[in-house]
Design a protein around this motif. Structure first.
Motif, mmCIF file in Angstrom:
data_model
loop_
_atom_site.group_PDB
_atom_site.id
_atom_site.type_symbol
_atom_site.label_atom_id
_atom_site.label_comp_id
_atom_site.label_asym_id
_atom_site.label_seq_id
_atom_site.Cartn_x
_atom_site.Cartn_y
_atom_site.Cartn_z
ATOM 1 N N VAL A 95 0.838 -1.197 0.000
ATOM 2 C CA VAL A 95 0.000 0.000 0.000
ATOM 3 C C VAL A 95 0.877 1.253 0.000
ATOM 4 C CG1 VAL A 95 -1.676 1.335 1.349
ATOM 5 C CG2 VAL A 95 -1.971 -1.129 1.084
ATOM 6 N N SER A 96 1.928 1.244 0.809
ATOM 7 C CA SER A 96 2.821 2.398 0.881
ATOM 8 C C SER A 96 3.474 2.669 -0.462
ATOM 9 C CB SER A 96 3.890 2.159 1.948
ATOM 10 O OG SER A 96 4.783 3.252 2.016
ATOM 11 N N THR A 97 3.898 1.620 -1.155
ATOM 12 C CA THR A 97 4.530 1.799 -2.461
ATOM 13 C C THR A 97 3.568 2.433 -3.454
ATOM 14 O OG1 THR A 97 6.007 -0.089 -2.087
ATOM 15 C CG2 THR A 97 5.684 0.607 -4.366
ATOM 16 N N VAL A 98 2.323 1.952 -3.486
ATOM 17 C CA VAL A 98 1.328 2.535 -4.389
ATOM 18 C C VAL A 98 1.076 3.996 -4.034
ATOM 19 C CG1 VAL A 98 -1.078 2.419 -5.148
ATOM 20 C CG2 VAL A 98 0.252 0.314 -4.913
ATOM 21 N N LEU A 99 0.960 4.316 -2.743
ATOM 22 C CA LEU A 99 0.712 5.695 -2.333
ATOM 23 C C LEU A 99 1.885 6.607 -2.708
ATOM 24 C CD1 LEU A 99 -0.864 5.182 1.223
ATOM 25 C CD2 LEU A 99 -2.049 5.727 -0.916
ATOM 26 N N GLN A 100 3.095 6.110 -2.543
ATOM 27 C CA GLN A 100 4.265 6.905 -2.884
ATOM 28 C C GLN A 100 4.354 7.140 -4.388
ATOM 29 O OE1 GLN A 100 7.262 4.544 -1.025
ATOM 30 N NE2 GLN A 100 6.709 5.194 1.032
ATOM 31 N N MET A 101 4.082 6.102 -5.173
ATOM 32 C CA MET A 101 4.052 6.269 -6.625
ATOM 33 C C MET A 101 2.974 7.273 -7.019
ATOM 34 S SD MET A 101 4.445 2.320 -7.945
ATOM 35 C CE MET A 101 4.495 2.763 -9.690
ATOM 36 N N ALA A 102 1.820 7.189 -6.375
ATOM 37 C CA ALA A 102 0.713 8.089 -6.699
ATOM 38 C C ALA A 102 1.065 9.537 -6.408
ATOM 39 C CB ALA A 102 -0.540 7.679 -5.932
ATOM 40 N N LEU A 103 1.818 9.776 -5.335
ATOM 41 C CA LEU A 103 2.231 11.137 -5.013
ATOM 42 C C LEU A 103 3.091 11.714 -6.132
ATOM 43 C CD1 LEU A 103 2.522 13.526 -3.072
ATOM 44 C CD2 LEU A 103 4.419 12.312 -1.982
ATOM 45 N N VAL A 104 4.039 10.936 -6.631
ATOM 46 C CA VAL A 104 4.896 11.389 -7.723
ATOM 47 C C VAL A 104 4.074 11.646 -8.986
ATOM 48 C CG1 VAL A 104 6.827 10.750 -9.225
ATOM 49 C CG2 VAL A 104 6.907 10.200 -6.793
ATOM 50 N N LEU A 105 3.151 10.742 -9.293
ATOM 51 C CA LEU A 105 2.337 10.887 -10.500
ATOM 52 C C LEU A 105 1.397 12.082 -10.393
ATOM 53 C CD1 LEU A 105 1.493 7.133 -11.130
ATOM 54 C CD2 LEU A 105 3.071 8.550 -12.439
ATOM 55 N N THR A 106 0.840 12.300 -9.212
ATOM 56 C CA THR A 106 -0.041 13.444 -9.023
ATOM 57 C C THR A 106 0.714 14.740 -9.291
ATOM 58 O OG1 THR A 106 -1.365 12.269 -7.374
ATOM 59 C CG2 THR A 106 -1.517 14.665 -7.371
ATOM 60 N N TYR A 107 1.936 14.803 -8.769
ATOM 61 C CA TYR A 107 2.742 15.996 -8.992
ATOM 62 C C TYR A 107 3.073 16.151 -10.477
ATOM 63 C CZ TYR A 107 6.273 19.581 -8.391
ATOM 64 O OH TYR A 107 6.981 20.752 -8.467
ATOM 65 N N GLY A 108 3.430 15.059 -11.118
ATOM 66 C CA GLY A 108 3.804 15.138 -12.521
ATOM 67 C C GLY A 108 2.647 15.456 -13.436
ATOM 68 N N ALA A 109 1.482 14.888 -13.146
ATOM 69 C CA ALA A 109 0.331 15.064 -14.019
ATOM 70 C C ALA A 109 -0.486 16.292 -13.677
ATOM 71 C CB ALA A 109 -0.567 13.824 -13.932
ATOM 72 N N SER A 110 -0.315 16.817 -12.458
ATOM 73 C CA SER A 110 -1.162 17.916 -11.964
ATOM 74 C C SER A 110 -2.637 17.559 -12.100
ATOM 75 C CB SER A 110 -0.848 19.222 -12.713
ATOM 76 O OG SER A 110 0.484 19.622 -12.483
ATOM 77 N N MET A 111 -2.939 16.323 -11.767
ATOM 78 C CA MET A 111 -4.318 15.853 -11.799
ATOM 79 C C MET A 111 -4.473 14.720 -10.793
ATOM 80 S SD MET A 111 -4.598 13.460 -15.241
ATOM 81 C CE MET A 111 -4.294 14.812 -16.386
ATOM 82 N N PRO A 112 -5.710 14.362 -10.421
ATOM 83 C CA PRO A 112 -5.905 13.274 -9.459
ATOM 84 C C PRO A 112 -5.389 11.947 -10.001
ATOM 85 C CG PRO A 112 -7.926 14.554 -9.748
ATOM 86 C CD PRO A 112 -6.991 14.994 -10.818
ATOM 87 N N VAL A 113 -4.902 11.115 -9.098
ATOM 88 C CA VAL A 113 -4.487 9.757 -9.438
ATOM 89 C C VAL A 113 -5.427 8.784 -8.741
ATOM 90 C CG1 VAL A 113 -2.673 8.015 -9.189
ATOM 91 C CG2 VAL A 113 -2.079 10.344 -9.882
ATOM 92 N N VAL A 114 -6.062 7.924 -9.503
ATOM 93 C CA VAL A 114 -6.954 6.900 -8.968
ATOM 94 C C VAL A 114 -6.097 5.729 -8.514
ATOM 95 C CG1 VAL A 114 -8.931 5.402 -9.426
ATOM 96 C CG2 VAL A 114 -8.743 7.628 -10.584
#
Length: 458
Positions: A95-114
């Motif tokens: 779960v932590s790995t997915v959340l950490q990846m999502a944080l990076v993607l959210t920053y990169g995409a400037s949009m919500p990550v599902v």
């Protein structure tokens, strides 16, 4: 995530949910005692649902946003979960790995990550052969812990229907822990970002330091301005798995008492694999009748006509968020195959969600017998996925990754430069190789760069 929706077990034949029993079906176990299997399934049918209709409906709206290019989907987790690995530490690490990846993607995409975990039910696996032979001994193939055991003995490999009930209970306990992590403060953004410091300490990761520092500065700025971090203490986290074992999925199907609509309550999201997506076969028929968002894996031999017919079968109303196509073409084939599929669906006027599975098309076996993938091939397929969507004028909606939060050595390459000699030092997967924690984060940074570049181009 709970709601007040009432879900009840449908009666036999309701909504055509048992029509699949009269159709060709693939990749199912042969239970040695049919009566015992029926008894276990009847028991599961009386158990509480694992997920709820309101949660499923919410996910469908999130996936619809991703299909429109307003969000990005990250689905990650084990190739095949095992009962033994369903520990608090290992679940928390995934779960932590997915959340950490999502944080990076959210920053990169400037949009919500599902955030969609490949967990709490990913126990059944398709196999290329029904049997396995070692040193002259032939036994049934390992089909995942929900069917039999990996140990190569006659007793272990004999399909045991009691394992379905055990799979239900372990899914329930896993999901309970996931809910606790994602709603009890563990997912607080201020805690999740702390991985930056460990990741940046490795000189090989210097190329990512700029983005990591930018994320840190953004969080510090939010804190300085008095941002409401309480609103960031919880995250939406959904679960999904391949709906392979149809008897199990049918036993967990319930009808929403408000709408009379059937939901497969084993997971929020179900996908149909490349081996079981026959248009006139059991899996497509069954999942066409439940309300869940449905995914379909598409390999490199997929024809545009097949995709159009799957669209008609699984999403006849063209409902946003209903259907996801998960492409698994291989790094050398995606640029050749995917553009034609995208163009055919775009011309038809539909907007399903497209996400890439860059893992399954890039596997091979080393001379020493280890199944593996090259990290560079994984990334090349992701780049090809983005390139194909840029060519077609469509949205690259997400990634579907086999990963673990542990420091395994199963995939070659990455900044840690895992080579063939290193594979056997910490190889744990019983099926396909997974990205380890550091490789998963590296992938997230690279995908974030692609999302930033796409945003700049638009």
């Amino acid at each position: 995530m709970m709601n007040d929706t009432q879900l009840t077990q449908p009666q036999l034949g309701d909504h055509g949910l048992d029509n699949w029993r009269e159709l060709p079906i693939r990749q199912q176990p042969s239970w040695p005692d049919r009566a015992q299997a029926d008894k276990v399934l009847a028991d599961i049918a009386t158990r509480p649902p694992l997920v709820f209709a309101g949660e499923v409906d919410r996910l469908r709206t999130r996936l619809a946003a991703a299909a429109r290019g307003e969000a990005f989907v990250l689905q990650g987790g084990d190739c095949a979960e095992t009962f033994a690995a369903a520990t608090a530490d290992k679940i928390r690490a995934r779960v932590s790995t997915v959340l950490q990846m999502a944080l990076v993607l959210t920053y990169g995409a400037s949009m919500p990550v599902v955030k969609l975990g490949r967990m709490a039910g990913q126990f059944a696996k398709p196999r290329s052969k029904d049997v396995e032979t070692r040193e002259g001994v032939t036994l049934p193939a390992y089909r995942g812990d929900i069917v039999n055991d990996f140990a190569f003995t006659e007793q272990a490999r004999t399909p045991n229907p009691q394992r379905m009930l055990e799979g239900y209970h372990i899914s329930a306990s896993t999901l309970n822990l996931v809910r606790a992590f994602t709603t009890g403060g563990y997912a607080d953004l201020r805690a999740v970002h702390s991985w930056n410091h460990d990741f940046r300490s490795n000189p090989k990761n210097s190329r990512y330091e700029v983005m990591a520092c930018e994320i840190d500065r953004a969080l510090q700025f939010m804190a300085a301005t008095g941002a409401d971090f309480d609103a960031l203490r919880e995250v939406e986290f959904y679960i999904g798995h391949e709906g392979l074992l149809l008897e199990y999925e049918r036993a967990l199907t319930r009808v929403d008492s408000r709408t009379g609509t059937p939901y497969d309550t084993s997971a929020h999201f179900i996908w149909i694999g490349e081996r079981t997506r026959g248009l006139d076969e059991a899996h497509v028929d069954f999942f066409s009748r439940v309300r869940n968002p449905i995914g379909v894996k598409l390999g490199p031999t997929t024809e545009p006509d097949t995709v159009l017919r799957l669209l008609d079968k699984l999403d006849p109303e063209r409902e946003p968020g209903r259907l996801t196509f998960i492409t698994r073409m291989g790094a050398t084939k995606i640029r050749e195959t995917l553009p034609g599929l995208l163009s055919a669906i775009k011309a038809e006027g539909s907007t399903p969600l497209w996400i890439t599975d860059p893992m399954h098309g890039n596997g091979f076996t080393t001379e020493r017998g280890f199944k593996t993938r090259r990290f560079d091939d994984v990334m090349e397929e992701v780049r090809g996925f983005f390139d194909a969507h840029a060519e077609a004028g469509t949205h690259p909606g997400g990634i579907h990754i086999e990963l673990t939060g542990d420091d395994v050595t199963e995939c070659l390459g990455g900044t840690d430069q895992i080579d063939e000699a290193t594979l056997e030092t910490h190889y744990e997967s019983l099926c396909d190789p997974r990205l380890n924690h550091r490789q998963s984060l590296e992938l997230a940074f690279l995908v974030a760069e692609l999302l930033q570049n796409r945003g700049a181009a638009n």
